[in-house]
Design a protein around this motif. Structure first.
Motif, PDB file in Angstrom:
ATOM      1  N   PHE A 159      -7.264   2.096  -7.522  1.00  0.00           N
ATOM      2  CA  PHE A 159      -6.438   1.090  -6.853  1.00  0.00           C
ATOM      3  C   PHE A 159      -6.793   1.003  -5.378  1.00  0.00           C
ATOM      4  O   PHE A 159      -6.860  -0.089  -4.794  1.00  0.00           O
ATOM      5  CB  PHE A 159      -4.962   1.430  -7.036  1.00  0.00           C
ATOM      6  CG  PHE A 159      -4.040   0.474  -6.338  1.00  0.00           C
ATOM      7  CD1 PHE A 159      -3.982  -0.859  -6.706  1.00  0.00           C
ATOM      8  CD2 PHE A 159      -3.238   0.906  -5.291  1.00  0.00           C
ATOM      9  CE1 PHE A 159      -3.134  -1.760  -6.051  1.00  0.00           C
ATOM     10  CE2 PHE A 159      -2.396   0.026  -4.639  1.00  0.00           C
ATOM     11  CZ  PHE A 159      -2.345  -1.306  -5.022  1.00  0.00           C
ATOM     12  N   GLN A 160      -7.030   2.152  -4.758  1.00  0.00           N
ATOM     13  CA  GLN A 160      -7.411   2.150  -3.348  1.00  0.00           C
ATOM     14  C   GLN A 160      -8.743   1.426  -3.150  1.00  0.00           C
ATOM     15  O   GLN A 160      -8.907   0.664  -2.189  1.00  0.00           O
ATOM     16  CB  GLN A 160      -7.519   3.589  -2.836  1.00  0.00           C
ATOM     17  CG  GLN A 160      -7.863   3.682  -1.366  1.00  0.00           C
ATOM     18  CD  GLN A 160      -7.925   5.118  -0.882  1.00  0.00           C
ATOM     19  OE1 GLN A 160      -7.592   6.056  -1.607  1.00  0.00           O
ATOM     20  NE2 GLN A 160      -8.365   5.304   0.353  1.00  0.00           N
ATOM     21  N   CYS A 162      -9.895  -0.957  -4.991  1.00  0.00           N
ATOM     22  CA  CYS A 162      -9.651  -2.393  -5.170  1.00  0.00           C
ATOM     23  C   CYS A 162      -9.025  -3.007  -3.929  1.00  0.00           C
ATOM     24  O   CYS A 162      -9.284  -4.172  -3.597  1.00  0.00           O
ATOM     25  CB  CYS A 162      -8.761  -2.627  -6.380  1.00  0.00           C
ATOM     26  SG  CYS A 162      -9.551  -2.272  -7.974  1.00  0.00           S
ATOM     27  N   GLN A 163      -8.190  -2.246  -3.248  1.00  0.00           N
ATOM     28  CA  GLN A 163      -7.593  -2.752  -2.013  1.00  0.00           C
ATOM     29  C   GLN A 163      -8.654  -2.952  -0.934  1.00  0.00           C
ATOM     30  O   GLN A 163      -8.557  -3.875  -0.119  1.00  0.00           O
ATOM     31  CB  GLN A 163      -6.512  -1.788  -1.515  1.00  0.00           C
ATOM     32  CG  GLN A 163      -5.231  -1.812  -2.336  1.00  0.00           C
ATOM     33  CD  GLN A 163      -4.185  -0.882  -1.792  1.00  0.00           C
ATOM     34  OE1 GLN A 163      -4.426   0.307  -1.589  1.00  0.00           O
ATOM     35  NE2 GLN A 163      -3.001  -1.419  -1.512  1.00  0.00           N
ATOM     36  N   GLU A 164      -9.657  -2.082  -0.957  1.00  0.00           N
ATOM     37  CA  GLU A 164     -10.705  -2.166   0.056  1.00  0.00           C
ATOM     38  C   GLU A 164     -11.756  -3.213  -0.291  1.00  0.00           C
ATOM     39  O   GLU A 164     -12.237  -3.935   0.580  1.00  0.00           O
ATOM     40  CB  GLU A 164     -11.356  -0.792   0.224  1.00  0.00           C
ATOM     41  CG  GLU A 164     -10.386   0.264   0.761  1.00  0.00           C
ATOM     42  CD  GLU A 164     -10.996   1.653   0.743  1.00  0.00           C
ATOM     43  OE1 GLU A 164     -12.128   1.806   0.217  1.00  0.00           O
ATOM     44  OE2 GLU A 164     -10.342   2.601   1.229  1.00  0.00           O
ATOM     45  N   CYS A 171     -13.684  -0.232  -8.412  1.00  0.00           N
ATOM     46  CA  CYS A 171     -12.570  -1.142  -8.719  1.00  0.00           C
ATOM     47  C   CYS A 171     -12.730  -1.713 -10.128  1.00  0.00           C
ATOM     48  O   CYS A 171     -11.810  -1.667 -10.936  1.00  0.00           O
ATOM     49  CB  CYS A 171     -12.505  -2.253  -7.695  1.00  0.00           C
ATOM     50  SG  CYS A 171     -11.158  -3.426  -7.981  1.00  0.00           S
ATOM     51  N   GLU A 186      -1.834 -11.136  -5.848  1.00  0.00           N
ATOM     52  CA  GLU A 186      -2.288 -10.125  -4.910  1.00  0.00           C
ATOM     53  C   GLU A 186      -2.743  -8.894  -5.684  1.00  0.00           C
ATOM     54  O   GLU A 186      -2.316  -8.667  -6.818  1.00  0.00           O
ATOM     55  CB  GLU A 186      -1.165  -9.744  -3.937  1.00  0.00           C
ATOM     56  CG  GLU A 186      -0.653 -10.905  -3.098  1.00  0.00           C
ATOM     57  CD  GLU A 186      -1.681 -11.368  -2.079  1.00  0.00           C
ATOM     58  OE1 GLU A 186      -2.580 -10.565  -1.733  1.00  0.00           O
ATOM     59  OE2 GLU A 186      -1.594 -12.532  -1.629  1.00  0.00           O
ATOM     60  N   ILE A 187      -3.593  -8.101  -5.058  1.00  0.00           N
ATOM     61  CA  ILE A 187      -4.087  -6.906  -5.741  1.00  0.00           C
ATOM     62  C   ILE A 187      -2.936  -5.940  -6.033  1.00  0.00           C
ATOM     63  O   ILE A 187      -2.959  -5.197  -7.029  1.00  0.00           O
ATOM     64  CB  ILE A 187      -5.185  -6.214  -4.899  1.00  0.00           C
ATOM     65  CG1 ILE A 187      -5.966  -5.225  -5.774  1.00  0.00           C
ATOM     66  CG2 ILE A 187      -4.584  -5.518  -3.690  1.00  0.00           C
ATOM     67  CD1 ILE A 187      -6.772  -5.865  -6.859  1.00  0.00           C
ATOM     68  N   THR A 188      -1.888  -5.977  -5.204  1.00  0.00           N
ATOM     69  CA  THR A 188      -0.725  -5.117  -5.459  1.00  0.00           C
ATOM     70  C   THR A 188       0.013  -5.529  -6.725  1.00  0.00           C
ATOM     71  O   THR A 188       0.701  -4.705  -7.339  1.00  0.00           O
ATOM     72  CB  THR A 188       0.240  -5.163  -4.259  1.00  0.00           C
ATOM     73  OG1 THR A 188       0.527  -6.533  -3.934  1.00  0.00           O
ATOM     74  CG2 THR A 188      -0.372  -4.486  -3.045  1.00  0.00           C
ATOM     75  N   GLU A 191      -1.329  -3.458  -9.681  1.00  0.00           N
ATOM     76  CA  GLU A 191      -1.403  -2.004  -9.504  1.00  0.00           C
ATOM     77  C   GLU A 191      -1.209  -1.247 -10.814  1.00  0.00           C
ATOM     78  O   GLU A 191      -1.893  -0.249 -11.084  1.00  0.00           O
ATOM     79  CB  GLU A 191      -0.365  -1.532  -8.477  1.00  0.00           C
ATOM     80  CG  GLU A 191      -0.436  -0.050  -8.194  1.00  0.00           C
ATOM     81  CD  GLU A 191       0.492   0.370  -7.071  1.00  0.00           C
ATOM     82  OE1 GLU A 191       0.466   1.564  -6.698  1.00  0.00           O
ATOM     83  OE2 GLU A 191       1.249  -0.490  -6.566  1.00  0.00           O
TER      84      GLU A 191
END
Length: 268
Positions: A159-160, A162-164, A171, A186-188, A191
């Motif tokens: 997940f981290q 994918c956020q980056e 990802c 959103e990517i969130t 999750e």
């Protein structure tokens, strides 16, 4: 000859000369339709009668249960149900930590309800038996589910990543997830779909974890209460076991790295 021809023409045009149309097939069809309608009405009436009987029995049983809830005998069952739930909790706490959130959520809700003043004893007993049955069945199942890496410093790496960078190899979004992002998500929002890997439990014999890219895996050491890294040879068998448990491969013999006894001997 002219008279004869004229007579023949008149004969052809007379009603007696036209052969009558048979109505027998239509009559048979009509009779068959009427019979089918009658049969269906009887069938519907029989079903209605059966449904009314069942409904009457349900109402009668419901009334009996409600009446029993007010009796001393029913209230006498309450301590037994509470003790039963407490024993189930002891087993779960000492058990392998698989599907922890799902299992303990059901337990906590039931335990909280049992502490209330207006406890429906019959319903509580039924739920306790369902919880007990579920826990028993886990001992006979080979189950797989997604989750984050069990090692604290490595949890949530996917997940981290994918956020980056949603295009990074770690990802590894699928087509459906990319379409969701392109549609405004959103990517969130994704999750709960972006877990690190897969857990698999072999009944209550072993609990293992395999990283999504199969780069690493761990076995839960119940005696020590910690996760141990698997060897490369163990990882090979675990990959196939996860695919079979998730229904992604045909059913076959599953090899499980299981630690037996205090000496720490391994067996498959």
């Amino acid at each position: 000859m002219a008279a004869t021809a004229s007579h023949a023409q008149d004969a052809d045009e007379s009603p007696e000369a036209v052969p009558p149309v048979s109505t027998a097939p239509l009559a048979d069809q009509y009779s068959a339709v009427l019979q089918e309608i009658a049969d269906r009405r009887i069938n519907i009436a029989q079903r209605d009668f059966y449904v009314r009987q069942q409904q009457a029995q349900i109402e009668e049983l419901s009334a009996q249960i409600e009446a029993a809830a007010d009796t001393d005998a029913s209230q006498a069952l309450l301590p037994m149900v509470r003790e039963m739930v407490a024993e189930i909790e002891k087993v779960m706490v000492a058990d392998l930590p698989f599907r922890v959130e799902r299992r303990f959520t059901l337990l906590d809700v039931l335990r909280e309800d049992l502490q209330g003043d207006n406890v429906a004893v019959g319903d509580a007993y039924r739920r306790a038996m369902e919880l007990y049955g579920q826990e028993v069945n886990y001992g006979y199942q080979v189950g797989s589910y997604t989750g984050n890496n069990p090692i604290a410093e490595r949890q949530g790496r996917r997940f981290q990543a994918c956020q980056e960078d949603v295009d990074s190899a770690l990802c590894d979004l699928n087509d459906e997830q990319r379409r969701a992002l392109n549609s405004g998500a959103e990517i969130t929002d994704l999750e709960d779909q972006l877990y690190d890997g897969n857990y698999i439990h072999f009944g209550r014999l072993a609990l293992l974890y395999l990283e999504r890219d199969s780069s690493e895996g761990y076995r839960f050491n119940q005696a020590g209460g910690e996760w141990e890294a698997l060897s490369n040879a163990e990882l090979l068998g675990l990959r196939q076991s996860v695919r079979i448990a998730r229904g992604e491969s045909a059913i076959s013999t599953i090899s499980a790295p299981i630690r037996i006894g205090e000496a720490g001997a391994d067996a498959s």
